[in-house]
Write an enzyme that holds these catalytic residues in place. Structure first.
Site, PDB file in Angstrom:
ATOM      1  CG  ASN A   1      -1.693   1.407   1.428  1.00 14.63           C
ATOM      2  OD1 ASN A   1      -2.711   1.652   0.818  1.00 14.63           O
ATOM      3  ND2 ASN A   1      -1.112   1.978   2.424  1.00 14.63           N
TER       4      ASN A   1
ATOM      5  CB  SER B   1      -2.904   5.469  -8.997  1.00 19.06           C
ATOM      6  OG  SER B   1      -3.261   6.828  -9.274  1.00 19.06           O
TER       7      SER B   1
ATOM      8  CE1 TYR C   1       1.158   8.032  -6.435  1.00 20.25           C
ATOM      9  CE2 TYR C   1      -0.260   9.087  -8.220  1.00 20.25           C
ATOM     10  CZ  TYR C   1      -0.082   8.025  -6.887  1.00 20.25           C
ATOM     11  OH  TYR C   1      -1.130   7.523  -6.272  1.00 20.25           O
TER      12      TYR C   1
ATOM     13  CE  LYS D   1       0.653   4.353  -6.734  1.00 21.50           C
ATOM     14  NZ  LYS D   1       0.528   3.491  -5.523  1.00 21.50           N
TER      15      LYS D   1
HETATM   16  N1  LIG Z   1      -5.825   8.332  -1.592  1.00 22.30           N
HETATM   17  C1  LIG Z   1      -6.064   8.531  -2.886  1.00 22.30           C
HETATM   18  O1  LIG Z   1      -6.833   9.287  -3.683  1.00 22.30           O
HETATM   19  C2  LIG Z   1      -5.441   7.410  -3.694  1.00 22.30           C
HETATM   20  C3  LIG Z   1      -5.686   7.116  -5.076  1.00 22.30           C
HETATM   21  C4  LIG Z   1      -5.092   6.194  -5.817  1.00 22.30           C
HETATM   22  C5  LIG Z   1      -4.257   5.462  -5.425  1.00 22.30           C
HETATM   23  N2  LIG Z   1      -3.685   5.680  -3.991  1.00 22.30           N
HETATM   24  C6  LIG Z   1      -2.760   4.773  -3.423  1.00 22.30           C
HETATM   25  O2  LIG Z   1      -3.044   4.343  -2.262  1.00 22.30           O
HETATM   26  C7  LIG Z   1      -2.013   4.042  -1.464  1.00 22.30           C
HETATM   27  C8  LIG Z   1      -2.204   4.637   0.129  1.00 22.30           C
HETATM   28  O3  LIG Z   1      -2.544   6.236  -0.093  1.00 22.30           O
HETATM   29  P1  LIG Z   1      -3.278   7.022   1.065  1.00 22.30           P
HETATM   30  O4  LIG Z   1      -4.000   7.933   0.200  1.00 22.30           O
HETATM   31  O5  LIG Z   1      -3.875   6.221   1.927  1.00 22.30           O
HETATM   32  O6  LIG Z   1      -2.046   7.576   1.597  1.00 22.30           O
HETATM   33  P2  LIG Z   1      -1.647   8.421   3.137  1.00 22.30           P
HETATM   34  O7  LIG Z   1      -3.121   8.561   3.682  1.00 22.30           O
HETATM   35  O8  LIG Z   1      -0.861   9.408   2.899  1.00 22.30           O
HETATM   36  O9  LIG Z   1      -0.975   7.325   3.809  1.00 22.30           O
HETATM   37  C9  LIG Z   1       0.251   7.007   3.554  1.00 22.30           C
HETATM   38  C10 LIG Z   1       0.970   5.911   4.431  1.00 22.30           C
HETATM   39  O10 LIG Z   1       2.212   5.392   4.105  1.00 22.30           O
HETATM   40  C11 LIG Z   1       3.021   5.690   5.181  1.00 22.30           C
HETATM   41  N3  LIG Z   1       4.257   6.308   4.483  1.00 22.30           N
HETATM   42  C12 LIG Z   1       4.257   7.360   3.776  1.00 22.30           C
HETATM   43  N4  LIG Z   1       5.747   7.672   3.448  1.00 22.30           N
HETATM   44  C13 LIG Z   1       6.393   6.692   4.018  1.00 22.30           C
HETATM   45  C14 LIG Z   1       7.776   6.225   3.978  1.00 22.30           C
HETATM   46  N5  LIG Z   1       8.595   7.056   3.415  1.00 22.30           N
HETATM   47  N6  LIG Z   1       8.142   5.121   4.740  1.00 22.30           N
HETATM   48  C15 LIG Z   1       7.083   4.167   5.083  1.00 22.30           C
HETATM   49  N7  LIG Z   1       6.044   4.675   5.236  1.00 22.30           N
HETATM   50  C16 LIG Z   1       5.391   5.758   4.786  1.00 22.30           C
HETATM   51  C17 LIG Z   1       2.440   6.818   5.895  1.00 22.30           C
HETATM   52  O11 LIG Z   1       3.078   6.669   7.137  1.00 22.30           O
HETATM   53  P3  LIG Z   1       3.145   8.077   8.223  1.00 22.30           P
HETATM   54  O12 LIG Z   1       1.900   8.067   8.850  1.00 22.30           O
HETATM   55  O13 LIG Z   1       4.431   7.967   8.949  1.00 22.30           O
HETATM   56  O14 LIG Z   1       3.214   9.309   7.204  1.00 22.30           O
HETATM   57  C18 LIG Z   1       1.015   6.360   6.075  1.00 22.30           C
HETATM   58  O15 LIG Z   1       0.770   5.400   6.875  1.00 22.30           O
HETATM   59  C19 LIG Z   1      -0.732   4.790  -2.176  1.00 22.30           C
HETATM   60  O16 LIG Z   1       0.034   3.844  -2.834  1.00 22.30           O
HETATM   61  C20 LIG Z   1      -1.323   5.639  -3.101  1.00 22.30           C
HETATM   62  O17 LIG Z   1      -0.430   5.824  -4.348  1.00 22.30           O
HETATM   63  C21 LIG Z   1      -4.263   6.615  -3.108  1.00 22.30           C
END
Ligand SMILES: NC(=O)c1ccc[n+]([C@@H]2O[C@H](COP(=O)([O-])OP(=O)(O)OC[C@H]3O[C@@H](n4cnc5c(N)ncnc54)[C@H](OP(=O)(O)O)[C@@H]3O)[C@@H](O)[C@H]2O)c1
Length: 347
Positions: free
Chosen positions: A151, A205, A218, A222
């Site tokens: 993730n 994504s 980015y 993906k």
């Molecule tokens: N949200 C969307 O709209 C969306 C859409 C398409 C795809 N995605 C994909 O879904 C996945 C999760 O996204 P999200 O939106 O849930 O992200 P998020 O809310 O920003 O959460 C990211 C998580 O990853 C951890 N993280 C960030 N940088 C890190 C690092 N350098 N080393 C280890 N852990 C790290 C964060 O830990 P900390 O708490 O310590 O920061 C947090 O637990 C990603 O791959 C993203 O590309 C998201």
């Protein structure tokens, strides 16, 4: 005398053509039939996957029978929700993320709510050491990990033209979105092969379905995941391991900076509920030729089906102008905040 209706004229021309060129006409008719039947089958499968069929049950992967699920980036957003819902389904949980304090919080929340075993390891995937990966390998060696959720992901602080992106941000995106996914997967897969059972989900994504200007690294990272999944799913299928990319549009998380859900933008809770109830199904990705990929959330699935069938090219221009607008607004906000801070210092 009234002129013959256009449909009658057209039928007459078609008949004349058919008599004059019967082989060519038969070929066109068969081609038309093939394209129509193919589309009808694809559309039916899309409807069934999106609205009717349940995905593979988590029981197949040992839910409630001592199996473990490893989730990266599990302290916020989608990853945290995967950890909670997989614990609720009966998996012991191993979470790997950056911040030790947040890992401790999520671990105790899972233990208290669901009474399963929880382990965690802090790794900053943007700056990992070799030791981080070897100690993760030692941590999982005795655990029957049957589910891996790749993730963790990083996007850009704000949409930026490629030439202006800080090279460090590009490096971080490659390390987190690509390197970490491959390293963690390589650590987990041997155990899955031994046990002839496993599920690997990676967070894809729409930024790779539609090449996304101003988020170019980015978007490309993906796209890597898409090819990685398609190839690996074929390699690992004979070992009983399912590798699946979850094609995802926006979700309300800190990364998207969207706070309010809408029919097109679910909360992490409803997104993950869909993802776990549609394991292995293709949804809007059906028939797209994108192997090992599914679009679990229903509105995302509809959007994927439309893009895949209408062609994504014109979406690129739309996404570009949207990102240009987001960038302008974000820069204006930064200016306002800087001016406010300056005023505060002068008082
Ligand atoms: N949200 C969307 O709209 C969306 C859409 C398409 C795809 N995605 C994909 O879904 C996945 C999760 O996204 P999200 O939106 O849930 O992200 P998020 O809310 O920003 O959460 C990211 C998580 O990853 C951890 N993280 C960030 N940088 C890190 C690092 N350098 N080393 C280890 N852990 C790290 C964060 O830990 P900390 O708490 O310590 O920061 C947090 O637990 C990603 O791959 C993203 O590309 C998201």
């Amino acid at each position: 005398m009234a002129p013959a209706p256009a449909s009658l004229v057209f039928s007459k021309i078609a008949l004349l053509f058919a008599f004059k060129y019967p082989i060519y006409t038969l070929f066109c008719a068969l081609l038309g039939l093939y394209v129509s039947v193919r589309f009808i089958l694809r559309f039916t499968r899309f409807i069934l996957d999106t609205f009717v069929l349940p995905g593979t049950s988590l029981k197949k992967y040992g839910a409630g029978k001592g199996a473990w699920a490893l989730i990266t980036g599990a302290t916020d957003g989608i990853g945290r929700e995967f950890a909670l819902q997989l614990a609720k389904a009966g998996f012991n949980i191993l979470i790997v993320s950056r911040s030790p304090d947040k890992l401790a919080l999520v671990s105790s929340e899972i233990e208290t709510k669901y009474g399963v075993q929880v382990k965690s390891q802090a790794i900053d995937f943007a700056r990992p050491t070799e030791e981080d990966y070897t100690s993760l390998a030692s941590l999982i060696a005795p655990l029957p990990v049957s589910v891996l959720v790749n993730n963790v992901g990083k996007s850009h602080a704000l949409p930026t033209p490629f030439v202006d992106i800080d090279p460090q941000e590009i490096t971080d995106i490659i390390r987190i979105n690509i390197d970490a996914t491959m390293r963690v997967t390589q650590i987990v897969v041997p155990g899955m092969i031994q046990r002839k059972k496993g599920l690997i989900l990676s967070l894809g994504s729409f930024a790779s379905l539609i090449p996304t200007p101003l988020l170019t690294p980015y978007s490309a990272s993906k796209a890597f995941l898409r090819t990685f999944t398609a190839a690996l799913s074929s390699e690992l299928a004979p070992h009983g391991i399912k590798v699946h990319l979850l094609n995802t549009y926006y979700v309300t998380t800190p990364m998207s900076k969207i706070r309010h859900p809408s029919p097109l933008i679910p909360t992490p809770t409803s997104y993950v509920q869909s993802a776990l109830s549609k394991i292995g199904l293709r949804g809007g990705a059906v028939g797209s030729g994108r192997g090992g990929e599914g679009t679990p959330f229903w509105t995302h699935s509809v959007l994927d089906f439309l893009i895949s069938n209408l062609g994504g090219d014109w979406f690129v221009g739309y996404v570009k102008s949207t990102n240009e607008e987001i960038r302008k607004r974000a820069l204006r906000k930064r200016e306002r905040e800087a001016a406010k801070e300056k005023e505060g210092k002068n008082e």
